[in-house]
Design an enzyme around this catalytic site. Structure first.
Site: not given
Ligand code: 13P
Length: 258
Positions: A99, A171
């Site tokens: 992540h 992401e």
């Molecule tokens: P948000 O949905 O709060 O933007 O976070 C996304 C995330 O990092 C999921 O792993």
């Protein structure tokens, strides 16, 4: 590419939130609210301390359990770490790896991510490999190169037949809410463009058939009001939801919102 229809996966990443009691309560509510969902896979990823008890709540339901990180060794003198087998032992079928918050705050490299991915494959624990560029990288137009490198290095020495254990989460760091109301989700068009690029990169690394069988999740301010538009895109096969997954009602609206 000839896309076969994939069952979407919606995953909740609770990050560093919820006491044990709050985690159990939220999981219990989600289990009730989502019990009628048959056409989607649902995953919740609580903090480590809540895994075993949350599993007791969701065991036998249509909700699966995942962890937010894992270590790359099976056992030994690695204070504070947790192995894939330990996660499976408490009921996990998935783990999030690499992540952007772990890369940023804990300096996780692609090499470390790759070691984690490979041990999970060996132990048959499904891995959600996270990739995604910063705002600066996108402005400099190096975002595709950066994500390609994350994929190539994160999946180094992974065999084609092992890709059944891998899910990718795109992401974009600039779209992750982090509690900051100024963060904006990627537009569905921008997200689709990167998802298609990720699939093309996987096809180059493996082959078309393998690339078409990998689920690519979108993460970054996915909410009840934008899930439908995002999920309508061809290469978006699910979501990794942070902030909006903390409240059972909003998570249920996301799962049922497309
Ligand atoms: P948000 O949905 O709060 O933007 O976070 C996304 C995330 O990092 C999921 O792993």
């Amino acid at each position: 590419m000839n896309m076969k229809k994939m069952v979407p996966l919606i995953a909740a990443n609770w990050k560093l939130n919820k006491t044990l009691e709050e985690a159990v309560d939220a999981a219990s509510m989600m289990k009730i609210m989502l019990s009628d969902v048959k056409d989607k896979e649902i995953l919740i990823c609580p903090p480590f301390i809540a895994l075993a008890q949350v599993y007791n709540v969701i065991k036998g339901s249509n909700i699966m359990l995942g962890a937010q990180d894992v270590f790359w060794e099976e056992k030994g003198a690695f204070t504070g770490e947790v192995s894939p087998m330990m996660l499976k032992d408490v009921g996990c079928s998935y783990v999030i790896i690499g992540h952007s918050e772990r890369r940023e705050y804990f300096k996780e490299t692609n090499e470390a991510v790759n070691k984690k991915v490979r041990l999970c494959i060996a132990d048959e624990l499904n891995a959600i490999l996270c990739v995604g560029e910063s705002f600066e990288q996108r402005q400099k137009k190096v975002h595709k190169d950066f994500v390609e490198k994350e994929l190539e290095e994160g999946l180094a020495r992974v065999k084609r037949e092992d890709m059944k254990h891998i899910t990718i989460a795109y992401e974009p760091i600039w779209a992750i809410s982090s509690g900051d109301p100024n963060h904006k989700p990627a537009t569905a068009k921008d997200a689709q463009e990167m998802h298609a690029f990720i699939r093309k990169t996987l096809a180059n690394m493996f082959d078309d058939k393998t690339a078409d069988s990998v689920r690519i999740l979108y993460g970054g301010s996915m909410k009840p009001d934008n899930v439908k538009e995002l999920m309508a895109k061809k290469d978006i096969n699910g979501g990794l939801v942070g902030g909006a997954s903390l409240e059972p009602e909003s998570f249920a609206r996301i799962v049922k919102g497309f």
